[in-house]
Design an enzyme around this catalytic site. Structure first.
Site, PDB file in Angstrom:
ATOM      1  N   CYS A  87     -38.996 -16.547  15.488  1.00 37.81           N
ATOM      2  CA  CYS A  87     -39.752 -15.455  14.865  1.00 37.81           C
ATOM      3  C   CYS A  87     -41.231 -15.836  14.791  1.00 37.81           C
ATOM      4  O   CYS A  87     -41.869 -16.008  15.817  1.00 37.81           O
ATOM      5  CB  CYS A  87     -39.167 -15.082  13.506  1.00 37.81           C
ATOM      6  SG  CYS A  87     -39.747 -13.454  12.924  1.00 37.81           S
ATOM      7  N   HIS A 195     -33.953 -13.538  15.359  1.00 39.25           N
ATOM      8  CA  HIS A 195     -33.442 -14.641  14.552  1.00 39.25           C
ATOM      9  C   HIS A 195     -32.080 -15.063  15.074  1.00 39.25           C
ATOM     10  O   HIS A 195     -31.079 -14.405  14.777  1.00 39.25           O
ATOM     11  CB  HIS A 195     -33.331 -14.221  13.080  1.00 39.25           C
ATOM     12  CG  HIS A 195     -34.634 -14.103  12.377  1.00 39.25           C
ATOM     13  ND1 HIS A 195     -35.216 -15.160  11.713  1.00 39.25           N
ATOM     14  CD2 HIS A 195     -35.479 -13.053  12.245  1.00 39.25           C
ATOM     15  CE1 HIS A 195     -36.364 -14.766  11.178  1.00 39.25           C
ATOM     16  NE2 HIS A 195     -36.557 -13.495  11.489  1.00 39.25           N
ATOM     17  N   GLU A 197     -30.251 -17.414  14.076  1.00 36.83           N
ATOM     18  CA  GLU A 197     -29.389 -17.793  12.949  1.00 36.83           C
ATOM     19  C   GLU A 197     -28.746 -16.581  12.281  1.00 36.83           C
ATOM     20  O   GLU A 197     -27.804 -16.727  11.486  1.00 36.83           O
ATOM     21  CB  GLU A 197     -30.186 -18.609  11.925  1.00 36.83           C
ATOM     22  CG  GLU A 197     -31.145 -17.840  11.051  1.00 36.83           C
ATOM     23  CD  GLU A 197     -32.492 -17.550  11.694  1.00 36.83           C
ATOM     24  OE1 GLU A 197     -33.413 -17.114  10.967  1.00 36.83           O
ATOM     25  OE2 GLU A 197     -32.637 -17.749  12.912  1.00 36.83           O
TER      26      GLU A 197
END
Length: 215
Positions: A87, A195, A197
């Site tokens: 990001c 992202h 994650e």
């Protein structure tokens, strides 16, 4: 393998750590450290730089930790270890960011961070939600991941985007009233605007590829 997540006060460290921990399960002797210590960063086999918030604030956070930027340059630029920015961590790779004011980035991939200006006025800013990715060129970071219109989705939340000067720096883009760079890579340096994650199957596969990547 020593994987270092850089803590400079501007990242979602817990989520990034958990995702990398899961991605590293099949790797022998993989250790994951969250640190701001320059000497620990210099010892890394791979470096991950998360980033949440405004470009200028994140760059200030990096610059405020004594020796952190020089440690990153030592391990990434001089030693050539694999690097992943996430990001705003990806956006910091740029030469300059234009979020609210002009701020110099790390300058590792030439280009600028600009406001998203969709050609469809009904599209809201920030760009937030799930999007598919369009592959620009094949790369080990994309290996085995179903992409394209019918592929897996990645999770985005951002108001600015990184536009590299060289089109070949873009591995994959996404559509939001015009194309946005979703993944960039140059030499041993890579970044994802989404992202990983938070991107479930796509994100886990992408992180596994990063941990196996040998640029």
């Amino acid at each position: 393998m020593r994987i270092v997540i850089v803590d400079y006060g501007s990242g979602n460290l817990h989520s990034a750590h958990k995702a990398l921990e899961r991605a590293a399960r099949q790797l022998d002797r993989a250790e994951i450290f969250v640190t701001s210590e320059p000497e620990v960063i210099r010892s890394a086999d791979r470096v991950v730089l998360p980033g949440v918030g405004a470009f200028a604030d994140c760059k200030l956070g990096l610059s405020s930790v004594s020796g952190l930027t020089s440690a990153l340059e030592d391990v990434v630029i001089r030693a050539g270890r694999p690097f992943l920015g996430i990001c705003v961590g990806m956006q910091l790779l740029a030469s300059v960011g234009l979020e609210h004011k002009t701020t110099l980035g790390l300058g590792w991939i030439d280009g600028a961070v600009l406001p998203i200006t969709p050609n469809d006025p009904s599209l809201r800013i920030p760009h937030m939600g799930w999007n598919t990715l369009k592959v620009h060129r094949e790369h080990d970071l994309l290996r085995g991941i179903p992409l394209g219109d019918h592929g897996r989705h990645a999770y985005f939340v951002h108001s600015f985007h990184f536009k590299p000067d060289a089109a070949e720096a873009i591995l994959a883009g996404t559509e939001y009233g015009g194309e946005i760079a979703a993944i960039v890579a140059q030499d041993n340096i890579a970044g994802s605007q989404f992202h990983p994650e938070k991107s479930q199957q796509l994100g886990l596969a992408f992180l596994e590829n990063f941990l196996r990547w040998r640029p």
